[in-house]
Design a protein around this motif. Structure first.
Motif, PDB file in Angstrom:
ATOM      1  N   THR A 135       0.901  -1.105  -0.006  1.00  0.00           N
ATOM      2  CA  THR A 135      -0.103  -0.203   0.038  1.00  0.00           C
ATOM      3  C   THR A 135       0.769   1.181   0.185  1.00  0.00           C
ATOM      4  O   THR A 135       1.710   1.312   0.836  1.00  0.00           O
ATOM      5  N   TRP A 155      -3.398   3.729  -1.076  1.00  0.00           N
ATOM      6  CA  TRP A 155      -3.831   2.864  -2.116  1.00  0.00           C
ATOM      7  C   TRP A 155      -3.230   1.549  -2.058  1.00  0.00           C
ATOM      8  O   TRP A 155      -1.724   1.657  -2.219  1.00  0.00           O
ATOM      9  N   GLN A 156      -3.822   0.633  -2.087  1.00  0.00           N
ATOM     10  CA  GLN A 156      -3.363  -0.619  -2.181  1.00  0.00           C
ATOM     11  C   GLN A 156      -3.442  -1.145  -3.756  1.00  0.00           C
ATOM     12  O   GLN A 156      -4.602  -1.028  -4.491  1.00  0.00           O
ATOM     13  N   GLY A 170      -5.905  -2.462   2.482  1.00  0.00           N
ATOM     14  CA  GLY A 170      -4.895  -1.518   2.842  1.00  0.00           C
ATOM     15  C   GLY A 170      -5.333  -0.131   2.463  1.00  0.00           C
ATOM     16  O   GLY A 170      -4.679   1.067   3.057  1.00  0.00           O
ATOM     17  N   SER A 171      -6.156   0.067   1.342  1.00  0.00           N
ATOM     18  CA  SER A 171      -6.653   1.443   0.814  1.00  0.00           C
ATOM     19  C   SER A 171      -7.262   2.070   2.125  1.00  0.00           C
ATOM     20  O   SER A 171      -8.136   1.428   2.827  1.00  0.00           O
TER      21      SER A 171
END
Length: 261
Positions: A135, A155-156, A170-171
């Motif tokens: 991420t 952002w992943q 992850g986002s």
């Protein structure tokens, strides 16, 4: 100043009538982020590597560069392995304090991604926000009335030859109120399921107003009226970001908190 995905930096000094290239001597052509220091207008920062991505054939950068003479000359200031710099934010009262929003290469898990901060004009950097090795930072917004407060859109993303996998747990949107020492993941009405690319923006005329444009099943725009404590979904429309990895970006007019681009 204009930065090009694979064409360097151009500068105009007559209000856009004519343009000249000012970055051709650098060993990198992809420029994604540009920022001028409010307290030192001759100082310009450039973040390299393209972050508006949907295919694997993309220009990779070599970190950040700084000019102290309005772009006449440039000095490399590190973060070489970050791959792609999405945004640069400069403290309005101290031009030595700079934040770099690093997406990473996107092709492999890595540690060199997240939000980095320098307090000495770029001589040294400290990573102040890291979610995980998959991420990176897609966007960063600094509160002009309180430069200790920043919002980051994380952002992943994973890029392969055969596809781009955008999104995952992850986002998310993160906020700091102490200049990056500590961060909290923002909730209060934002999606709790995995989402994709995120852009964040703070209204200069009303810093209590914060926006987040989020890649979801349908592109979704969220608004906060209380500096990010609570959020409301105000628009869900493919016209805002139909090909999200390319087009997820939101900005607010400086004099009107209701006027968005």
């Amino acid at each position: 100043y204009v930065g090009a995905a694979s064409g360097g930096i151009f500068r105009t000094m007559d209000g856009g009538l004519t343009w000249e290239p000012v970055f051709d001597a650098a060993p990198v052509s992809s420029v994604n982020a540009l920022a001028v220091a409010p307290s030192a207008p001759n100082e310009v920062w450039a973040g390299t590597g393209e972050t508006y991505i949907i295919r694997e054939a993309l220009s990779i950068g070599d970190g950040v560069w700084k000019s102290s003479d309005r772009g006449d000359s440039w000095t490399h200031m590190g973060l070489d392995s970050t791959g792609r710099i999405s945004e640069i934010a400069i403290d309005p009262g101290n031009h030595d304090i700079v934040y770099a929003c690093a997406l990473g290469s996107g092709f492999t898990p890595q540690q060199d991604r997240g939000v980095f901060k320098t307090t000495d004009g770029g001589r040294t950097w400290k990573r102040v926000l890291f979610v995980d090795e998959n991420t990176g930072c897609a966007d960063l917004a600094l509160d002009p009335g309180d430069p200790q407060t920043l919002f980051a859109g994380m952002w992943q993303v994973s890029i392969k030859i055969w596809n781009l996998n955008s999104g995952g747990p992850g986002s998310g949107v993160y906020v700091t109120h102490d200049g990056g020492q500590t961060w909290d993941r923002v909730k209060g009405g934002l999606p709790t399921h995995p989402v994709g690319k995120i852009s964040v923006a703070i209204a200069r005329s009303d810093p209590q107003r914060v926006y987040a444009l989020i890649e979801d099943t349908d592109p979704s725009l969220y608004r906060s009226r209380d500096a990010g404590r609570s959020w409301r979904l105000v628009n869900r429309n493919h016209l805002m970001a139909d090909r999200a990895p390319y087009y997820t970006r939101v900005r607010v007019a400086p004099d009107n908190a209701d006027l968005l681009y």
